[in-house]
Design a protein around this motif. Structure first.
Motif, PDB file in Angstrom:
ATOM      1  N   UNK A 145       1.813   4.682  -3.059  1.00  0.00           N
ATOM      2  CA  UNK A 145       0.989   3.492  -2.862  1.00  0.00           C
ATOM      3  C   UNK A 145       1.661   2.269  -3.483  1.00  0.00           C
ATOM      4  N   UNK A 146       2.308   2.449  -4.625  1.00  0.00           N
ATOM      5  CA  UNK A 146       3.063   1.388  -5.287  1.00  0.00           C
ATOM      6  C   UNK A 146       4.224   0.936  -4.404  1.00  0.00           C
ATOM      7  N   UNK A 147       4.943   1.876  -3.812  1.00  0.00           N
ATOM      8  CA  UNK A 147       6.072   1.556  -2.929  1.00  0.00           C
ATOM      9  C   UNK A 147       5.565   0.855  -1.666  1.00  0.00           C
ATOM     10  N   UNK A 148       4.421   1.298  -1.140  1.00  0.00           N
ATOM     11  CA  UNK A 148       3.832   0.661   0.044  1.00  0.00           C
ATOM     12  C   UNK A 148       3.522  -0.804  -0.252  1.00  0.00           C
ATOM     13  N   UNK A 149       2.962  -1.062  -1.418  1.00  0.00           N
ATOM     14  CA  UNK A 149       2.601  -2.423  -1.816  1.00  0.00           C
ATOM     15  C   UNK A 149       3.822  -3.341  -1.812  1.00  0.00           C
ATOM     16  N   UNK A 150       4.892  -2.926  -2.477  1.00  0.00           N
ATOM     17  CA  UNK A 150       6.073  -3.788  -2.557  1.00  0.00           C
ATOM     18  C   UNK A 150       6.803  -3.910  -1.223  1.00  0.00           C
ATOM     19  N   UNK A 158       7.867  -7.114   3.903  1.00  0.00           N
ATOM     20  CA  UNK A 158       7.628  -7.342   5.328  1.00  0.00           C
ATOM     21  C   UNK A 158       6.817  -8.615   5.581  1.00  0.00           C
ATOM     22  N   UNK A 159       6.017  -9.043   4.620  1.00  0.00           N
ATOM     23  CA  UNK A 159       5.168 -10.214   4.848  1.00  0.00           C
ATOM     24  C   UNK A 159       5.888 -11.526   4.591  1.00  0.00           C
ATOM     25  N   UNK A 160       6.987 -11.493   3.873  1.00  0.00           N
ATOM     26  CA  UNK A 160       7.729 -12.727   3.601  1.00  0.00           C
ATOM     27  C   UNK A 160       8.484 -13.167   4.848  1.00  0.00           C
ATOM     28  N   UNK A 161       8.336 -14.411   5.186  1.00  0.00           N
ATOM     29  CA  UNK A 161       9.025 -14.946   6.363  1.00  0.00           C
ATOM     30  C   UNK A 161      10.544 -14.888   6.182  1.00  0.00           C
ATOM     31  N   UNK A 162      11.003 -15.100   4.969  1.00  0.00           N
ATOM     32  CA  UNK A 162      12.454 -15.125   4.733  1.00  0.00           C
ATOM     33  C   UNK A 162      12.991 -13.781   4.260  1.00  0.00           C
ATOM     34  N   UNK A 163      12.133 -12.851   3.937  1.00  0.00           N
ATOM     35  CA  UNK A 163      12.530 -11.509   3.495  1.00  0.00           C
ATOM     36  C   UNK A 163      13.542 -11.583   2.350  1.00  0.00           C
ATOM     37  N   UNK A 185      15.545  -6.858  12.422  1.00  0.00           N
ATOM     38  CA  UNK A 185      14.419  -7.757  12.710  1.00  0.00           C
ATOM     39  C   UNK A 185      13.418  -7.085  13.639  1.00  0.00           C
ATOM     40  N   UNK A 186      13.903  -6.214  14.508  1.00  0.00           N
ATOM     41  CA  UNK A 186      12.996  -5.450  15.377  1.00  0.00           C
ATOM     42  C   UNK A 186      12.063  -4.577  14.540  1.00  0.00           C
ATOM     43  N   UNK A 187      12.604  -4.005  13.486  1.00  0.00           N
ATOM     44  CA  UNK A 187      11.767  -3.192  12.598  1.00  0.00           C
ATOM     45  C   UNK A 187      10.696  -4.064  11.943  1.00  0.00           C
ATOM     46  N   UNK A 212       5.872   5.047   4.008  1.00  0.00           N
ATOM     47  CA  UNK A 212       5.391   3.681   3.776  1.00  0.00           C
ATOM     48  C   UNK A 212       4.759   3.104   5.039  1.00  0.00           C
ATOM     49  N   UNK A 213       5.360   3.378   6.172  1.00  0.00           N
ATOM     50  CA  UNK A 213       4.873   2.786   7.417  1.00  0.00           C
ATOM     51  C   UNK A 213       3.869   3.647   8.188  1.00  0.00           C
TER      52      UNK A 213
END
Length: 180
Positions: free
Chosen positions: A147-152, A157-162, A77-79, A136-137
């Motif tokens: 770029x495709x891997x960065x997108x997914x 990372x943007x999903x609250x529930x991951x 979660x820190x990541x 990616x980071x």
């Protein structure tokens, strides 16, 4: 240097890449130079099996361990809170797991060359994962596989529930298990 710190120094973080790169090169040289010529096909199969196995291991670890088991989920979660931080598994832990769960069991079940070949394949997959995840980071690219891997990964990372996009180097297992 603390082994279980959330963020590593630049030296400790980069040492992971360097040590695994060196280990991969040494294993490759040993397999090519000293490996028995009559086992080239089987060693190649073990290398490929190691690489393919890594993609499933990566998915399972990310989905069920890093997002499911404490304290690993708390550390991971820190990541998610600090995606640009230099956070990674300490090299001593990942190396011990690779040697203890891949190399030694294969050595017991088969021979030194099969153990080295499988370990080399898995190590290559792990190295590809660490480089890809770092890229990616920290890298900014356009019009590429990365770029495709960065997108997914950004979706993950943007999903609250991951709850999806657990694959870093590949989306294959996300498609298989319908978590994409």
């Amino acid at each position: 240097m603390r082994i279980f710190s959330f963020e590593h120094s630049k030296i400790a973080y980069r040492a992971d890449f360097a040590l695994y790169m060196i280990a991969s090169v040494i294993l490759a040289i040993c397999l090519i130079t000293f490996g028995p010529q009559d086992q080239i096909l089987s060693m190649t199969c073990y290398v490929l099996s190691g690489i393919i196995s890594w993609t499933l291991i990566e998915y399972v670890l990310h989905r069920f361990v890093l997002h499911g088991l404490k304290p690993f989920s708390q550390w991971h979660a820190e990541h998610h809170r600090h995606p640009d931080a230099l956070i990674c598994t300490p090299t001593i832990i990942s190396a011990a797991l690779i040697v203890g769960l891949v190399f030694f069991p294969m050595l017991v079940l088969s021979d030194i060359w099969s153990a080295c070949a499988l370990t080399f394949g898995l190590l290559t997959g792990y190295l590809a994962y660490t480089i890809t995840h770092h890229a990616i980071h920290h890298w900014h690219v356009r019009g590429s596989w990365l770029e495709y891997r960065i997108y997914f990964h950004a979706i993950h990372h943007s999903r609250k529930t991951h709850r999806g996009n657990f694959g870093v180097t590949s989306s294959f297992w996300d498609q298989v298990f319908r978590t994409k």
